[in-house]
Design a protein around this motif. Structure first.
Motif, mmCIF file in Angstrom:
data_model
loop_
_atom_site.group_PDB
_atom_site.id
_atom_site.type_symbol
_atom_site.label_atom_id
_atom_site.label_comp_id
_atom_site.label_asym_id
_atom_site.label_seq_id
_atom_site.Cartn_x
_atom_site.Cartn_y
_atom_site.Cartn_z
ATOM 1 N N GLY A 107 0.799 -1.233 0.000
ATOM 2 C CA GLY A 107 0.000 0.000 0.000
ATOM 3 C C GLY A 107 0.827 1.276 0.000
ATOM 4 O O GLY A 107 0.292 2.374 0.124
ATOM 5 N N LYS A 110 3.619 1.627 -4.773
ATOM 6 C CA LYS A 110 4.487 1.079 -5.837
ATOM 7 C C LYS A 110 3.706 0.863 -7.140
ATOM 8 O O LYS A 110 4.139 1.292 -8.207
ATOM 9 N N SER A 111 2.547 0.213 -7.015
ATOM 10 C CA SER A 111 1.756 -0.050 -8.217
ATOM 11 C C SER A 111 1.161 1.232 -8.778
ATOM 12 O O SER A 111 1.007 1.372 -9.991
ATOM 13 N N GLN A 112 0.825 2.160 -7.887
ATOM 14 C CA GLN A 112 0.255 3.429 -8.362
ATOM 15 C C GLN A 112 1.277 4.196 -9.204
ATOM 16 O O GLN A 112 0.929 4.747 -10.248
HETATM 17 P P1 ADP Z 1 1.675 -1.152 -3.346
HETATM 18 O O1 ADP Z 1 2.865 -0.419 -2.795
HETATM 19 O O2 ADP Z 1 1.237 -2.285 -2.469
HETATM 20 O O3 ADP Z 1 1.819 -1.478 -4.780
HETATM 21 P P2 ADP Z 1 -0.378 0.576 -4.319
HETATM 22 O O4 ADP Z 1 0.468 1.286 -5.273
HETATM 23 O O5 ADP Z 1 -1.359 -0.415 -4.800
HETATM 24 O O6 ADP Z 1 0.501 -0.085 -3.191
HETATM 25 O O7 ADP Z 1 -1.122 1.701 -3.474
HETATM 26 C C1 ADP Z 1 -2.378 1.480 -2.949
HETATM 27 C C2 ADP Z 1 -2.887 2.787 -2.363
HETATM 28 O O8 ADP Z 1 -3.060 3.742 -3.411
HETATM 29 C C3 ADP Z 1 -4.244 2.623 -1.749
HETATM 30 O O9 ADP Z 1 -4.101 2.285 -0.404
HETATM 31 C C4 ADP Z 1 -4.839 4.000 -1.926
HETATM 32 O O10 ADP Z 1 -4.434 4.799 -0.826
HETATM 33 C C5 ADP Z 1 -4.166 4.566 -3.136
HETATM 34 N N1 ADP Z 1 -5.072 4.570 -4.313
HETATM 35 C C6 ADP Z 1 -5.298 3.565 -5.157
HETATM 36 N N2 ADP Z 1 -6.206 3.917 -6.096
HETATM 37 C C7 ADP Z 1 -6.529 5.187 -5.841
HETATM 38 C C8 ADP Z 1 -7.426 6.126 -6.430
HETATM 39 N N3 ADP Z 1 -8.159 5.812 -7.507
HETATM 40 N N4 ADP Z 1 -7.493 7.337 -5.892
HETATM 41 C C9 ADP Z 1 -6.781 7.662 -4.804
HETATM 42 N N5 ADP Z 1 -5.920 6.828 -4.192
HETATM 43 C C10 ADP Z 1 -5.806 5.613 -4.688
#
Ligand code: ADP
Length: 311
Positions: A107, A110-112
């Protein structure tokens, strides 16, 4: 331009084998190892050595002067992460010819960031992109087209066009993941203007498949080979490589960070830039640059919004 069959010792048949194995390009051949070439193209190691040698001569691969290195560095492009502070922290954005690794807990974003870059690489240069296409190697089923749509809309881009320029490869195990990277060479050689390769996440399969101390050496050897293939794509085609990585708890740590990136020294040495992502207060995220060849350590704050990454 020198053709494969122009190389001394390469007949029609060998040229065909090389092409089928994804070595259609002289530079790809020149940067291969004899072992790799012999296995993939099913030719003897002795022949492979000679072919590589000839390709190196044809490509004029020898020492480079610092001036030439400087010249090559001028081709380095940058891809915006979406936040000016974040870009400044890493010297103007994610760099081509380099491997950038982000690591952090679940969370942390990273994926974002991966989704953001898959869009921003497509922007024209004046807006922080490279007008290029993206390969997204998805190992944990995290790729979401609807998220790409949201981010693309934020940039007022044509969402269908943006989606059509992202080539998603779902990798089901580490061997498949390694194979997908070879396919990237083929994609580029077929004329697709790939400027960014994302692997999200690099270690998930390796970590799940190679359990226990006794399998660590094999895992690291495979990982090393995988990272070399990625670096070779980065150098040969002026592409940016973006890897996401997981962390493990360091229960014995008293000072410093309670978590560390997995992948060991092999990954630590392969990554040109390492960025540690942390969750902050009120939905904020912190990016800390922990390793870079020419930039100071530092950190910045960013936010994840529906339109992507912002300051
Ligand atoms: P990881 O590091 O596990 O890959 P992610 O990149 O999936 O984590 O991040 C997930 C977080 O991104 C969620 O907890 C949320 O806070 C945020 N997020 C994901 N989608 C959205 C969105 N459409 N709008 C705002 N925040 C988002």
């Amino acid at each position: 331009m020198v053709e494969l069959s122009d190389l001394p010792g390469v007949g029609e048949k060998t040229a065909e084998k090389l092409k089928d194995a994804g070595f259609a390009d002289m530079m790809r051949l020149a940067t291969a190892t004899p072992k790799e070439l012999s296995v993939k193209a099913e030719i003897g190691e002795g022949v492979a050595e000679k072919v590589i040698e000839a390709a190196r001569r044809a490509e004029n691969i020898t020492f480079e002067t610092a001036l030439e290195v400087d010249e090559r560095r001028k081709d380095v492009g940058h891809i915006t992460v979406g936040s000016q502070e974040f870009n400044d922290l890493i010297g103007g954005g994610i760099e081509t010819q380099s491997i950038t690794e982000v690591f952090g807990e679940f969370g942390s974003g990273k994926s974002q960031i991966s989704h953001e870059l898959a869009v921003t690489v497509q922007l024209p240069e004046e807006l922080g992109g490279l007008d290029g296409e993206c390969v997204f190697v998805d190992t944990e089923n995290t790729f979401r087209p609807e998220r790409i749509r949201q981010i693309a809309e934020g940039f007022e881009l044509d969402t269908t066009e943006v989606l059509s320029r992202i080539h998603v490869a779902r990798a089901f195990n580490s061997a498949h993941q390694i194979l997908m990277v070879d396919k990237i060479n083929e994609l580029i050689q077929s004329g697709v203007n790939v400027k960014l390769v994302i692997v999200d996440s690099l270690m998930a399969h390796f970590r799940a498949e190679y359990v226990g101390r006794e399998s660590l050496a094999v895992r690291q050897q495979k990982l090393n080979q995988h990272l070399h293939s990625l670096q070779q794509i980065a150098n040969t085609y002026n592409v940016a490589i973006f890897l996401t990585n997981q962390v493990q708890a360091k229960p014995d740590s008293f000072f410093g960070s309670p978590t560390k990136a997995i992948g060991g020294h092999v990954l630590g040495h392969a990554s040109t830039y390492r960025i540690w992502l942390k969750k902050g207060l009120a939905g904020k995220r912190i990016a800390r640059l922990v390793d870079s060849p020419h930039l100071p350590e530092g950190e910045c704050v960013f936010k994840i919004t529906s339109e992507g990454i912002v300051s």
